[in-house]
Design a protein around this motif. Structure first.
Motif, PDB file in Angstrom:
ATOM      1  N   ARG A  85       0.909  -1.116  -0.101  1.00 45.38           N
ATOM      2  CA  ARG A  85       0.009  -0.046  -0.048  1.00 45.38           C
ATOM      3  C   ARG A  85       1.062   1.162   0.107  1.00 45.38           C
ATOM      4  NH1 ARG A  85      -2.703   1.045   5.894  1.00 45.38           N
ATOM      5  NH2 ARG A  85      -0.929   2.197   6.887  1.00 45.38           N
ATOM      6  N   GLU A  87       2.223   4.507   1.812  1.00 43.96           N
ATOM      7  CA  GLU A  87       2.386   5.024   3.066  1.00 43.96           C
ATOM      8  C   GLU A  87       2.262   6.584   3.045  1.00 43.96           C
ATOM      9  OE1 GLU A  87       1.933   3.670   5.749  1.00 43.96           O
ATOM     10  OE2 GLU A  87       2.247   1.302   5.327  1.00 43.96           O
ATOM     11  N   ARG A 178       6.779  -0.922  -6.096  1.00 42.11           N
ATOM     12  CA  ARG A 178       7.115  -0.763  -4.719  1.00 42.11           C
ATOM     13  C   ARG A 178       8.557  -1.013  -4.376  1.00 42.11           C
ATOM     14  NH1 ARG A 178       8.628  -5.504  -2.656  1.00 42.11           N
ATOM     15  NH2 ARG A 178       8.131  -7.428  -3.870  1.00 42.11           N
ATOM     16  N   ARG A 183       6.373  -0.936   0.233  1.00 40.81           N
ATOM     17  CA  ARG A 183       5.530   0.379   0.249  1.00 40.81           C
ATOM     18  C   ARG A 183       5.337   0.930  -1.376  1.00 40.81           C
ATOM     19  NH1 ARG A 183       9.740   3.453   4.353  1.00 40.81           N
ATOM     20  NH2 ARG A 183      10.994   2.659   2.659  1.00 40.81           N
ATOM     21  N   TYR A 247      -6.200   0.346   4.670  1.00 43.77           N
ATOM     22  CA  TYR A 247      -5.591   1.579   4.765  1.00 43.77           C
ATOM     23  C   TYR A 247      -5.974   2.151   6.200  1.00 43.77           C
ATOM     24  CZ  TYR A 247      -3.339   2.389   0.537  1.00 43.77           C
ATOM     25  OH  TYR A 247      -2.607   2.463  -0.608  1.00 43.77           O
ATOM     26  N   ALA A 252       0.205  -1.975   7.848  1.00 43.39           N
ATOM     27  CA  ALA A 252       1.430  -1.501   7.199  1.00 43.39           C
ATOM     28  C   ALA A 252       1.703  -2.174   6.322  1.00 43.39           C
ATOM     29  CB  ALA A 252       2.124  -1.066   8.365  1.00 43.39           C
ATOM     30  N   ALA A 253       2.316  -1.446   5.246  1.00 34.66           N
ATOM     31  CA  ALA A 253       3.014  -2.062   3.928  1.00 34.66           C
ATOM     32  C   ALA A 253       4.060  -3.109   4.600  1.00 34.66           C
ATOM     33  CB  ALA A 253       3.615  -1.235   3.348  1.00 34.66           C
TER      34      ALA A 253
END
Length: 298
Positions: A85, A87, A178, A183, A247, A252-253
């Motif tokens: 995701r 951040e 990523r 991230r 989210y 967290a990533a």
């Protein structure tokens, strides 16, 4: 490229993603299928009414969908079973091919409305259109259908484009880069927009949302747009659960699957309250003034 001319949007996106690859980032692709899919593709089939995505849904149904769409992606270039995701705040730039003419402005307005709806619909994600001089980390490129294949090859590379386009006949595609911490650092989507208003809206929702991290398609969950057989043309309640889980501040990533499932289960009551007290904006009518758009499967 002619000296002194600014690079096209395709060159800029491609260069950014190539730079990401050189930095040992991976690119994950997601694909949405058009309504008129030809014979010989496994996902093709008769259109049927889509299973309602309005619920009610059990905790188990929501958590099963979350695990399915945040799992490994089919076109990942490296292992991708951890949470992916953004951040950082997400700033979206929409670039319409000038050859679209007046239709480009109309379709841009549709995609801008989709971006605004997604931004409202995910509680802990700072997502909005980029200002004129603001750098963007998610670019949405609007092209003619006849130019789609070349645009995909220009952004994601000829080899990967051949794999996708030989296997499917997509109207849209998205991907992200990523870092080693999972991230998402940059994302891009390409949409063919000289098609129906429903197809543009359906593609815009799916590709922008998948660029945010839930890039694994699933045939097992009938309520999510991340099922290639499902066409809804909106950010429905079920997918709002999934993106708000992704989210949530406790997620967290880089979170491994078992831990991600435990966090999702713990925060689901909070996510339920948020989603169920803020009903989706809905896009039941075409911004072009047409009739209500039906939901269907293909």
């Amino acid at each position: 490229m002619t000296a002194g001319r600014p690079p096209s949007s395709g060159h800029r996106i491609a260069a950014a993603l190539r730079a990401a690859s050189l930095a040992a980032l991976s690119v994950v692709l997601s694909i949405a299928l058009p309504a008129g899919l030809g014979a010989g593709v496994a996902a093709a089939g008769p259109r049927r009414a889509v299973t309602s995505d309005r619920g009610p849904f059990t905790d188990a149904q929501i958590l099963r969908g979350f695990a399915a769409v945040t799992g490994a992606a089919e076109y990942a270039t490296s292992p991708a079973d951890r949470i992916r995701r953004f951040e950082a705040p997400v700033r979206v730039r929409i670039e319409a091919d000038p050859r679209l003419g007046r239709a480009g402005a109309t379709r841009r307005a549709m995609v801008e409305a989709v971006v605004a709806d997604i931004g409202r619909g995910i509680a802990h994600l700072d997502l909005r259109l980029a200002a004129a001089n603001e750098p963007a980390n998610l670019t949405v490129r609007l092209v003619r259908r006849r130019d789609f294949d070349a645009a995909v090859a220009g952004v994601f590379g000829p080899e990967r484009a051949r794999t996708i386009l030989a296997r499917l006949a997509p109207l849209c595609v998205s991907g992200f880069a990523r870092d080693d911490e999972f991230r998402i650092t940059r994302a891009a989507a390409i949409l063919a927009v000289d098609v129906s208003a429903f197809d543009v809206r359906d593609c815009a929702y799916e590709e922008i949302l998948q660029a945010l991290g839930p890039s694994a398609d699933t045939d097992a969950i009938p309520w999510t747009m991340f099922n290639d057989r499902v066409r809804t043309g909106r950010f429905g309640r079920y997918d709002r659960y999934l993106l708000n889980l992704l989210y949530h501040p406790r997620m967290a990533a880089g979170t491994p699957p078992a831990e991600a499932r435990a966090i999702a289960a713990a925060v689901l009551p909070e996510v339920r309250r948020r989603v169920e007290t803020r009903p989706e904006a809905g896009h039941r009518r075409s911004p072009l003034g047409g009739r209500a758009v039906p939901e269907f499967r293909h």
